[in-house]
Motif scaffolding. Structure first.
Motif, mmCIF file in Angstrom:
data_model
loop_
_atom_site.group_PDB
_atom_site.id
_atom_site.type_symbol
_atom_site.label_atom_id
_atom_site.label_comp_id
_atom_site.label_asym_id
_atom_site.label_seq_id
_atom_site.Cartn_x
_atom_site.Cartn_y
_atom_site.Cartn_z
ATOM 1 N N PRO A 37 5.914 6.098 -3.591
ATOM 2 C CA PRO A 37 4.702 5.385 -3.154
ATOM 3 C C PRO A 37 3.813 6.221 -2.230
ATOM 4 O O PRO A 37 3.647 5.925 -1.054
ATOM 5 C CB PRO A 37 5.259 4.158 -2.430
ATOM 6 N N LYS A 78 -0.575 7.455 2.594
ATOM 7 C CA LYS A 78 -1.601 8.440 2.214
ATOM 8 C C LYS A 78 -1.383 9.755 2.945
ATOM 9 O O LYS A 78 -1.393 9.799 4.162
ATOM 10 C CB LYS A 78 -2.994 7.913 2.560
ATOM 11 N N THR A 117 -2.132 9.949 -7.280
ATOM 12 C CA THR A 117 -1.004 9.111 -6.892
ATOM 13 C C THR A 117 0.251 9.726 -7.483
ATOM 14 O O THR A 117 0.268 10.120 -8.645
ATOM 15 C CB THR A 117 -1.212 7.685 -7.436
ATOM 16 N N ARG A 167 3.764 9.853 -9.172
ATOM 17 C CA ARG A 167 4.294 8.917 -10.170
ATOM 18 C C ARG A 167 5.535 8.168 -9.714
ATOM 19 O O ARG A 167 5.695 6.998 -9.987
ATOM 20 C CB ARG A 167 4.633 9.683 -11.451
ATOM 21 N N GLU A 225 0.808 -1.206 0.000
ATOM 22 C CA GLU A 225 0.000 0.000 0.000
ATOM 23 C C GLU A 225 0.850 1.270 0.000
ATOM 24 O O GLU A 225 1.914 1.313 0.623
ATOM 25 C CB GLU A 225 -0.848 0.014 1.284
ATOM 26 N N ASN A 226 0.355 2.285 -0.685
ATOM 27 C CA ASN A 226 1.024 3.580 -0.648
ATOM 28 C C ASN A 226 0.753 4.289 0.676
ATOM 29 O O ASN A 226 -0.283 4.048 1.299
ATOM 30 C CB ASN A 226 0.495 4.475 -1.782
ATOM 31 N N ASP A 251 0.017 8.515 -2.032
ATOM 32 C CA ASP A 251 -1.246 9.038 -2.552
ATOM 33 C C ASP A 251 -1.516 10.356 -1.834
ATOM 34 O O ASP A 251 -1.304 10.459 -0.627
ATOM 35 C CB ASP A 251 -2.412 8.083 -2.243
#
Ligand code: ATP
Ligand code: MG
Length: 287
Positions: free
Chosen positions: A44, A5, A39, A41, A2-3, A46
């Motif tokens: 990682p 956040k 997101t 680029r 998971e990114n 968001d």
């Protein structure tokens, strides 16, 4: 995996500076107009765009892992989040504002008065620290007009230049709280090794971008007989670099200086024999 956040303000005083800081961290951010989330680029991460008032709670609840927000809002909302870095932009102050024709010489004179504010928690803590009992009227916006409407004797509001106060025949008085943009993090993040390591990487980049922000790279040519004087004038972080040039009586001097000193020293440098003075921005700086 998971990114991480990150929540930032959707539209307001913090938005552009938050995005600029992220860009200075080397993050490629596409245009986001009207989107709720983008997101990054090449990292990682968001980015969620939210009303600033909602950010502390979203981070507390883990909807976002981290957020960029005014310290005033974090403290006022008393969300369960940790402030992990002061970001040095959007500095402002919560102040007591008083009618132009009144004087307030001592904080104790606030006793028994009515004060209008959008920051009831910060104000009530300030008052109780100073052992003052006053009535707080909570107003969500346009706090400045409450004194002329007779709703309150004084106000407590965010002030930077004081122009809004002046327009409403008010003036600055005591300082209640100093704020700047801060990075906050959810406590849940500690349990997630992947996110903890993305955050560590981001923090390293943020520190480097913040270090660079207040520094500039200065370059100039100097007559050899003026070199000692020039080196005395330059408020360099480390020892300046002195390079020889094709012309025998000149050397080049390079140094990193605090940005705000340039205009103070430029005349002195010229007088001491410097010419072709260039000032360049620095993107990142690892100390
Ligand atoms: P939102 O629509 O997201 O709720 P808002 O109107 O509540 O936005 P802004 O006015 O954009 O908020 O201010 C955001 C933050 O910027 C404030 O909480 C404060 O930390 C900071 N700020 C406010 N006024 C100033 C100022 N005059 N100078 C610098 N920073 C300020
Ligand atoms: Mg708001």
């Amino acid at each position: 995996m998971e990114n991480l956040k990150l929540a930032i303000q959707k539209k307001g005083r913090l938005t552009e500076k938050s995005l600029q800081l992220l860009k200075n961290c080397g993050l490629e951010i596409e245009s986001y107009s009207e989107r709720l989330m983008i997101t990054v680029r090449n990292f990682p991460l968001d980015i969620l765009f939210l009303r600033d008032d909602d950010i502390p709670e979203y981070v507390q609840d883990g909807v976002a892992d981290i957020g960029i927000i005014g310290k005033n809002v974090v403290v006022e909302k008393s969300a369960n989040v940790s402030i992990i870095k002061n970001l040095g932009f959007s500095k402002c102050e919560l102040l007591i504002g008083i009618p132009e024709n009144k004087d307030l010489n001592d904080l104790a004179e606030l006793e028994g008065s009515t004060i209008a504010t959008s920051y009831p928690k910060i104000l009530s803590e300030f008052l109780s620290e100073n052992k003052i009992k006053a009535k707080i009227v909570e107003i969500s916006g346009s706090v400045e007009i409450t004194t002329s409407l007779g709703v309150a004797d004084y106000i407590c509001d965010i002030v930077s230049t004081g122009n809004t106060l002046r327009m409403n025949h008010l003036k600055k008085s005591f300082s209640v709280f100093k704020s700047e943009a801060v990075l906050i993090a959810s406590e849940r993040i500690d349990a997630d090794q992947n996110k903890t390591s993305i955050l560590a990487d981001l923090l390293k980049r943020i520190s480097s971008a913040l270090n660079a922000r207040y520094s500039k790279y200065i370059m100039m040519n100097v007559k050899k007989d003026g070199l000692a004087k020039v080196l005395q004038i330059i408020p360099s972080l480390k020892s300046p670099t002195v390079l020889s040039l094709a012309s025998e009586d000149l050397v080049a001097v390079h140094a990193v200086i605090p940005s705000d000193t340039f205009w103070k020293i430029s005349d002195d440098l010229k007088e001491a024999g410097a010419s072709g003075i260039l000032l360049l921005p620095i993107e990142n700086m690892i100390l």
